[in-house]
Design a protein around this motif. Sequence first.
Motif, PDB file in Angstrom:
ATOM      1  N   LEU A 152      14.485  -4.332   2.967  1.00 32.41           N
ATOM      2  CA  LEU A 152      13.124  -4.451   3.094  1.00 32.41           C
ATOM      3  C   LEU A 152      12.520  -3.963   1.523  1.00 32.41           C
ATOM      4  O   LEU A 152      12.646  -3.093   0.920  1.00 32.41           O
ATOM      5  CB  LEU A 152      12.134  -3.329   3.859  1.00 32.41           C
ATOM      6  N   HIS A 153      11.762  -5.221   0.830  1.00 35.54           N
ATOM      7  CA  HIS A 153      11.282  -4.782  -0.253  1.00 35.54           C
ATOM      8  C   HIS A 153       9.696  -4.747   0.022  1.00 35.54           C
ATOM      9  O   HIS A 153       8.947  -5.581   0.416  1.00 35.54           O
ATOM     10  CB  HIS A 153      11.346  -6.117  -1.291  1.00 35.54           C
ATOM     11  N   ALA A 154       9.212  -3.501  -0.565  1.00 34.72           N
ATOM     12  CA  ALA A 154       7.735  -3.280  -0.287  1.00 34.72           C
ATOM     13  C   ALA A 154       7.166  -3.360  -1.512  1.00 34.72           C
ATOM     14  O   ALA A 154       7.207  -2.434  -2.540  1.00 34.72           O
ATOM     15  CB  ALA A 154       7.515  -1.968   0.324  1.00 34.72           C
ATOM     16  N   CYS A 155       6.163  -4.157  -1.964  1.00 36.56           N
ATOM     17  CA  CYS A 155       5.392  -4.435  -3.432  1.00 36.56           C
ATOM     18  C   CYS A 155       3.940  -4.466  -3.440  1.00 36.56           C
ATOM     19  O   CYS A 155       3.124  -4.787  -2.339  1.00 36.56           O
ATOM     20  CB  CYS A 155       5.822  -5.931  -3.665  1.00 36.56           C
ATOM     21  N   ASP A 156       3.554  -3.680  -4.248  1.00 39.14           N
ATOM     22  CA  ASP A 156       1.955  -3.623  -4.219  1.00 39.14           C
ATOM     23  C   ASP A 156       1.740  -3.870  -5.914  1.00 39.14           C
ATOM     24  O   ASP A 156       2.551  -3.187  -6.420  1.00 39.14           O
ATOM     25  CB  ASP A 156       1.584  -2.235  -3.784  1.00 39.14           C
ATOM     26  N   PHE A 157       0.358  -4.203  -6.258  1.00 42.47           N
ATOM     27  CA  PHE A 157       0.181  -4.180  -7.717  1.00 42.47           C
ATOM     28  C   PHE A 157      -0.398  -2.926  -8.143  1.00 42.47           C
ATOM     29  O   PHE A 157      -0.778  -2.822  -9.218  1.00 42.47           O
ATOM     30  CB  PHE A 157      -0.586  -5.344  -7.943  1.00 42.47           C
ATOM     31  N   SER A 158      -0.609  -1.879  -7.177  1.00 43.62           N
ATOM     32  CA  SER A 158      -1.026  -0.663  -7.691  1.00 43.62           C
ATOM     33  C   SER A 158       0.244   0.192  -7.790  1.00 43.62           C
ATOM     34  O   SER A 158       1.004   0.562  -7.119  1.00 43.62           O
ATOM     35  CB  SER A 158      -1.747  -0.053  -6.410  1.00 43.62           C
ATOM     36  N   LYS A 159       0.394   0.807  -9.067  1.00 42.86           N
ATOM     37  CA  LYS A 159       1.378   1.858  -9.469  1.00 42.86           C
ATOM     38  C   LYS A 159       1.223   2.899  -8.483  1.00 42.86           C
ATOM     39  O   LYS A 159       2.261   3.621  -8.274  1.00 42.86           O
ATOM     40  CB  LYS A 159       1.371   1.857 -10.802  1.00 42.86           C
ATOM     41  N   LYS A 160       0.030   3.445  -8.346  1.00 43.17           N
ATOM     42  CA  LYS A 160      -0.219   4.802  -7.473  1.00 43.17           C
ATOM     43  C   LYS A 160       0.329   4.482  -6.102  1.00 43.17           C
ATOM     44  O   LYS A 160       0.898   5.441  -5.622  1.00 43.17           O
ATOM     45  CB  LYS A 160      -1.799   4.955  -7.635  1.00 43.17           C
ATOM     46  N   ALA A 161       0.318   3.302  -5.754  1.00 45.28           N
ATOM     47  CA  ALA A 161       0.596   2.905  -4.217  1.00 45.28           C
ATOM     48  C   ALA A 161       2.269   3.035  -4.117  1.00 45.28           C
ATOM     49  O   ALA A 161       2.813   3.492  -3.315  1.00 45.28           O
ATOM     50  CB  ALA A 161       0.228   1.602  -3.541  1.00 45.28           C
ATOM     51  N   VAL A 162       2.836   2.385  -5.032  1.00 43.07           N
ATOM     52  CA  VAL A 162       4.171   2.479  -4.953  1.00 43.07           C
ATOM     53  C   VAL A 162       4.705   3.837  -5.267  1.00 43.07           C
ATOM     54  O   VAL A 162       5.729   4.384  -4.777  1.00 43.07           O
ATOM     55  CB  VAL A 162       4.598   1.653  -6.436  1.00 43.07           C
ATOM     56  N   GLU A 163       4.155   4.758  -6.235  1.00 43.57           N
ATOM     57  CA  GLU A 163       4.548   6.216  -6.085  1.00 43.57           C
ATOM     58  C   GLU A 163       4.367   7.038  -5.061  1.00 43.57           C
ATOM     59  O   GLU A 163       5.275   7.614  -4.583  1.00 43.57           O
ATOM     60  CB  GLU A 163       3.766   6.922  -7.218  1.00 43.57           C
ATOM     61  N   GLY A 211       0.866  -1.108   0.174  1.00 45.21           N
ATOM     62  CA  GLY A 211      -0.017   0.076  -0.014  1.00 45.21           C
ATOM     63  C   GLY A 211       0.730   1.432  -0.120  1.00 45.21           C
ATOM     64  O   GLY A 211       2.011   1.394  -0.633  1.00 45.21           O
ATOM     65  N   ALA A 212       0.545   2.089   0.800  1.00 48.53           N
ATOM     66  CA  ALA A 212       1.200   3.554   0.967  1.00 48.53           C
ATOM     67  C   ALA A 212       2.341   3.539   1.902  1.00 48.53           C
ATOM     68  O   ALA A 212       3.065   4.414   2.162  1.00 48.53           O
ATOM     69  CB  ALA A 212       0.085   4.454   1.199  1.00 48.53           C
ATOM     70  N   GLY A 213       2.671   2.051   2.283  1.00 51.95           N
ATOM     71  CA  GLY A 213       4.040   2.081   3.519  1.00 51.95           C
ATOM     72  C   GLY A 213       3.519   2.424   4.814  1.00 51.95           C
ATOM     73  O   GLY A 213       4.502   2.492   5.537  1.00 51.95           O
ATOM     74  N   VAL A 224       1.295 -10.349  -6.988  1.00 51.70           N
ATOM     75  CA  VAL A 224       1.400 -11.676  -6.298  1.00 51.70           C
ATOM     76  C   VAL A 224       0.817 -12.930  -6.863  1.00 51.70           C
ATOM     77  O   VAL A 224       1.316 -14.133  -6.643  1.00 51.70           O
ATOM     78  CB  VAL A 224       1.079 -11.822  -4.562  1.00 51.70           C
ATOM     79  N   ALA A 225      -0.228 -12.666  -7.741  1.00 53.25           N
ATOM     80  CA  ALA A 225      -0.834 -13.849  -8.256  1.00 53.25           C
ATOM     81  C   ALA A 225      -0.454 -13.981  -9.775  1.00 53.25           C
ATOM     82  O   ALA A 225      -1.030 -14.517 -10.530  1.00 53.25           O
ATOM     83  CB  ALA A 225      -2.432 -13.480  -8.305  1.00 53.25           C
ATOM     84  N   GLY A 226       0.502 -12.930 -10.340  1.00 51.28           N
ATOM     85  CA  GLY A 226       1.130 -12.957 -11.614  1.00 51.28           C
ATOM     86  C   GLY A 226       2.058 -14.203 -11.969  1.00 51.28           C
ATOM     87  O   GLY A 226       2.271 -15.182 -11.061  1.00 51.28           O
ATOM     88  N   ASP A 227       2.685 -13.956 -12.817  1.00 52.13           N
ATOM     89  CA  ASP A 227       3.408 -14.941 -13.637  1.00 52.13           C
ATOM     90  C   ASP A 227       5.098 -14.724 -13.017  1.00 52.13           C
ATOM     91  O   ASP A 227       5.952 -15.679 -13.209  1.00 52.13           O
ATOM     92  CB  ASP A 227       3.488 -15.201 -15.034  1.00 52.13           C
ATOM     93  N   GLU A 228       5.497 -13.721 -12.655  1.00 54.27           N
ATOM     94  CA  GLU A 228       6.709 -13.303 -12.231  1.00 54.27           C
ATOM     95  C   GLU A 228       7.080 -13.284 -10.665  1.00 54.27           C
ATOM     96  O   GLU A 228       6.118 -12.766 -10.237  1.00 54.27           O
ATOM     97  CB  GLU A 228       7.088 -12.065 -12.948  1.00 54.27           C
ATOM     98  N   LEU A 229       8.283 -13.359 -10.444  1.00 54.71           N
ATOM     99  CA  LEU A 229       8.530 -13.014  -8.928  1.00 54.71           C
ATOM    100  C   LEU A 229       8.807 -11.532  -8.885  1.00 54.71           C
ATOM    101  O   LEU A 229       9.046 -10.843  -9.930  1.00 54.71           O
ATOM    102  CB  LEU A 229       9.801 -13.700  -8.517  1.00 54.71           C
ATOM    103  N   PRO A 230       8.910 -10.874  -7.536  1.00 57.65           N
ATOM    104  CA  PRO A 230       8.964  -9.387  -7.219  1.00 57.65           C
ATOM    105  C   PRO A 230      10.301  -9.029  -8.290  1.00 57.65           C
ATOM    106  O   PRO A 230      11.161  -9.868  -8.203  1.00 57.65           O
ATOM    107  CB  PRO A 230       9.052  -9.558  -5.999  1.00 57.65           C
ATOM    108  N   PRO A 231      10.420  -7.909  -8.498  1.00 58.44           N
ATOM    109  CA  PRO A 231      11.589  -7.233  -9.000  1.00 58.44           C
ATOM    110  C   PRO A 231      12.872  -7.406  -8.067  1.00 58.44           C
ATOM    111  O   PRO A 231      12.587  -7.222  -6.901  1.00 58.44           O
ATOM    112  CB  PRO A 231      11.448  -5.666  -9.402  1.00 58.44           C
TER     113      PRO A 231
END
Length: 385
Positions: A203-214, A184-186, A234-241
């Motif tokens: 710490l890797h903080a991941c979200d599938f919302s581009k806006k949240a990461v911004e 989310g927003a951290g 998290v439900a996609g085909d790739e692992l986190p960057p």
Amino acid sequence: MASNGVVAPVASSQAQVVVDEQQQQQQQPEQQLTAQISKLEIAEEKQQQQEEQQPPANGEQAPPHRSHDPQFNQKRSDPFQFGSRYLQEQDDVFEFNAWDHVETDDTYNEYAEQQYEMQRNAPVSDFDKHRFNSDPAKWWNQFYKNNTANFFKDRKWLQQEFPILDKVTSEGYGPCTLLEIGAGAGNTAFPILSKNKNPDLKLHACDFSKKAVEVMRSQEAYNTDQMQADVWDVAGDELPPHLEENSVDVALMVFIFSALSPLQWKKAVENVYRVLKPGGEVCFRDYGRGDLAQVRFKKGRYLDENFYIRGDGTRVYFFERDELADIWSGKLFTKDSEVEDASEPDIRFVIENLGVDRRLLVNRAKKLKMYRCWLQGRFRKPLPN
């Protein structure tokens, strides 16, 4: 979860369920509920400050569960104890803002069943079901665009509930990779980093919302030396960057699994399993079935059993304890598969802990009661034989 001697509070005509039609027209139910709970927490803190130095009127020492003395607010030795303020028969339910381990009463249960029936009879239209399920990231982007970092309170309580977080952020712990999924927003990541004394923590903080990461990357506290915020499904085909298989020590999932469709559960669990090191663990907390947030949904919000669409377009699922155990142990996916596929990875987490946190929050001024229910767990990726 109720202990001997614990009873549900006596219901009255004014204190059965929190339903305010006028406020619901002005606010989304989830936002209204969050705001109301936040006010209760603030009121509880003020009450403690005012009363902690005041002796009981009769001169006797109050029992711990009814005391405002700070000595009784020490950390629990067992995080899955979920508090010790038990509501007993002689207690005034409106003396405190919150009670632990309170089972719902008959009035609430009857109301909940009526609500579930109404919800099932007035589901989301097929058109809207496709609209909300086809691109869930769109709705979360809109959510964070509207709310930035102001909607959720910082989760400073996490290190109490998950002592591993206190451990890995301690001085001298050594190299550790922490992955927060659905950051989310951290509101979780930044409080963790503010208390961190481990220079070797990443710490890797991941979200599938581009806006949240911004939003996370725009914060003053964002420092890429110790934190990396990225877009990841998290439900996609790739692992986190920037992460590989078997590279994460601890994965944190707080109120994120409930945003997934049941069709996404298997892939999400597989991805978490892949990225964790053998022996790594998942710290999990999410909504439980019967939570007030579920019961209060109105017509046109029901997607499927226990699965809803909020007014802002985001989705939420409410879990049963045994259901979650089957998901993370792999039993659910074994049941769903008639023929075992040898090519499928064997995803079987060890359920270290999985508890139901039932809490009664009350508004003492308005004599209103709110039954909350959350599920909290620790799931470990087994070491190789």
